[in-house]
Design a protein around this motif. Structure first.
Motif, PDB file in Angstrom:
ATOM      1  N   TYR A 167       6.837  -1.984   0.403  1.00 20.98           N
ATOM      2  CA  TYR A 167       6.541  -1.264   1.637  1.00 20.98           C
ATOM      3  C   TYR A 167       5.764  -2.228   2.514  1.00 20.98           C
ATOM      4  O   TYR A 167       5.347  -3.294   2.058  1.00 20.98           O
ATOM      5  CB  TYR A 167       5.719   0.004   1.363  1.00 20.98           C
ATOM      6  N   PRO A 187       0.926   3.335  -0.879  1.00 24.56           N
ATOM      7  CA  PRO A 187       1.971   3.306   0.170  1.00 24.56           C
ATOM      8  C   PRO A 187       1.836   4.450   1.173  1.00 24.56           C
ATOM      9  O   PRO A 187       2.028   4.249   2.374  1.00 24.56           O
ATOM     10  CB  PRO A 187       3.277   3.421  -0.634  1.00 24.56           C
ATOM     11  N   GLU A 226       2.123  -4.320  -3.340  1.00 21.90           N
ATOM     12  CA  GLU A 226       3.223  -4.019  -2.441  1.00 21.90           C
ATOM     13  C   GLU A 226       4.394  -4.980  -2.581  1.00 21.90           C
ATOM     14  O   GLU A 226       5.331  -4.945  -1.787  1.00 21.90           O
ATOM     15  CB  GLU A 226       2.743  -4.031  -0.981  1.00 21.90           C
ATOM     16  N   SER A 250       1.011   4.077   5.178  1.00 19.47           N
ATOM     17  CA  SER A 250       1.911   4.675   6.177  1.00 19.47           C
ATOM     18  C   SER A 250       1.139   5.546   7.161  1.00 19.47           C
ATOM     19  O   SER A 250       1.366   5.487   8.376  1.00 19.47           O
ATOM     20  CB  SER A 250       2.984   5.499   5.459  1.00 19.47           C
TER      21      SER A 250
END
Length: 330
Positions: free
Chosen positions: A128, A71, A119, A75
């Motif tokens: 996410y 994650p 995810e 990001s």
């Protein structure tokens, strides 16, 4: 008894030693990953393209080696794209030849190749998501590799956020965009054959001249989308009495007020679709299945409806409906 007690003590000591060794190894491994992550982030900020690419692929390796860090890596890479390839504040750039920068294209490739299944929670909700909202990815060409079985591999962008992104003329064949947000995205001329767009959000999206042959749009939300001259059939030519092969699936899709004028919809599945107020003037609907579709106040002027299935369709207020067409409401 003493030899047995000694053996037991030795066994307990060995077990504790092994446990401590494993703990030390885990701490060491996490420390190495942290160092690799920091080095990769530093490389991403380099002025050298080669060094930036090294940082991108270093983060990809971390994502593969450490599921818990995926994650964070997603990001960081998403932010890189938004920062280095954003739609101008003044709006979408003028149409013309454009390709994303090499490092931006590499990041998109890495994000699409990330390990799947990490995810989504047990109830199917995203933990996410890739956030490429407002990204300028017009002209993106993403090469799709083959699996061991020789079939095209899915490019993973499930639940991704492309809200307001520029995807004009992008090649997104075989992309998994199920549940993705593409509201108000500029997708004119986008190539999406075989794409998975189930339950995707495309409200207000510009899909003029888009190629959507064999795309799965089951349950997709296309309220107010512009599909003028879009192509949703892959057939070179369709019979007037039979459905086109490998056409798109828009079963249950929301197309309220959508512009489908002159769209190629031969053989497309529009079962139960909401086409209230949609503009279907001049659309080619030969062989399309509109069973139970809501065509209230839709404009079908000049549409080709030979072989189309309209049983149970709601035609109240629809314009341009040929005499004798069957439906649930005249």
């Amino acid at each position: 008894m003493l030899p047995g007690l000694a053996a037991l003590v030795a066994l307990v000591f060995t077990w504790l030693s092994v446990g401590q060794t494993n703990k030390d190894l885990q701490i060491s491994e996490q420390g190495q990953i942290t160092n690799r992550f920091n080095a990769a982030i530093t490389n991403l900020g380099s002025a050298s393209l080669d060094v930036r690419l090294g940082g991108v692929y270093a983060l990809q390796r971390i994502m593969q080696d450490s599921p818990r860090d995926q994650p964070t890596v997603v990001s960081v890479l998403s932010a890189f794209v938004r920062q280095h390839a954003s739609v101008p504040v003044s709006g979408f750039r003028p149409a013309g030849e454009y390709r994303p920068a090499t490092d931006v294209a590499a990041v998109v490739s890495v994000l699409g190749d990330r390990p799947a299944g990490r995810e989504v929670s047990q109830d199917g909700k995203p933990l996410y998501r890739v956030d490429l909202s407002g990204a300028d990815l017009g002209g993106l060409e993403r090469e799709v590799g083959l699996t061991e079985g020789g079939v095209p591999r899915r490019v993973n962008f499930r639940f991704a956020d492309f809200t307001g992104a520029d995807l004009r003329d992008a090649g997104l064949e075989n992309f998994d965009l199920s549940g993705a947000s593409l509201d108000h995205a500029n997708m004119a001329g986008v190539k999406l054959p075989n794409a998975d767009l189930r339950r995707a959000f495309l409200g207000g999206a510009n899909l003029t001249d888009a190629l959507l042959g064999a795309a799965d749009l089951t349950g997709a939300d296309l309220d107010g989308a512009n599909l003028h001259n879009a192509h949703l059939s892959r057939a070179e030519e369709a019979s007037e009495t039979s459905a086109a092969d490998s056409s798109a699936d828009l079963t249950g899709a929301h197309l309220i007020g959508a512009d489908l004028s002159a769209a190629d919809l031969r053989g497309v599945l529009l079962i139960g679709a909401d086409l209230t107020g949609a503009d279907l003037a001049g659309a080619d609907l030969r062989g399309a299945n509109l069973t139970g579709a809501d065509l209230s106040n839709a404009d079908l002027t000049g549409a080709k409806l030979a072989g189309a299935e309209l049983s149970g369709a709601i035609l109240r207020g629809a314009r341009g409906v040929p005499p004798g067409s069957s439906g649930g409401s005249p």
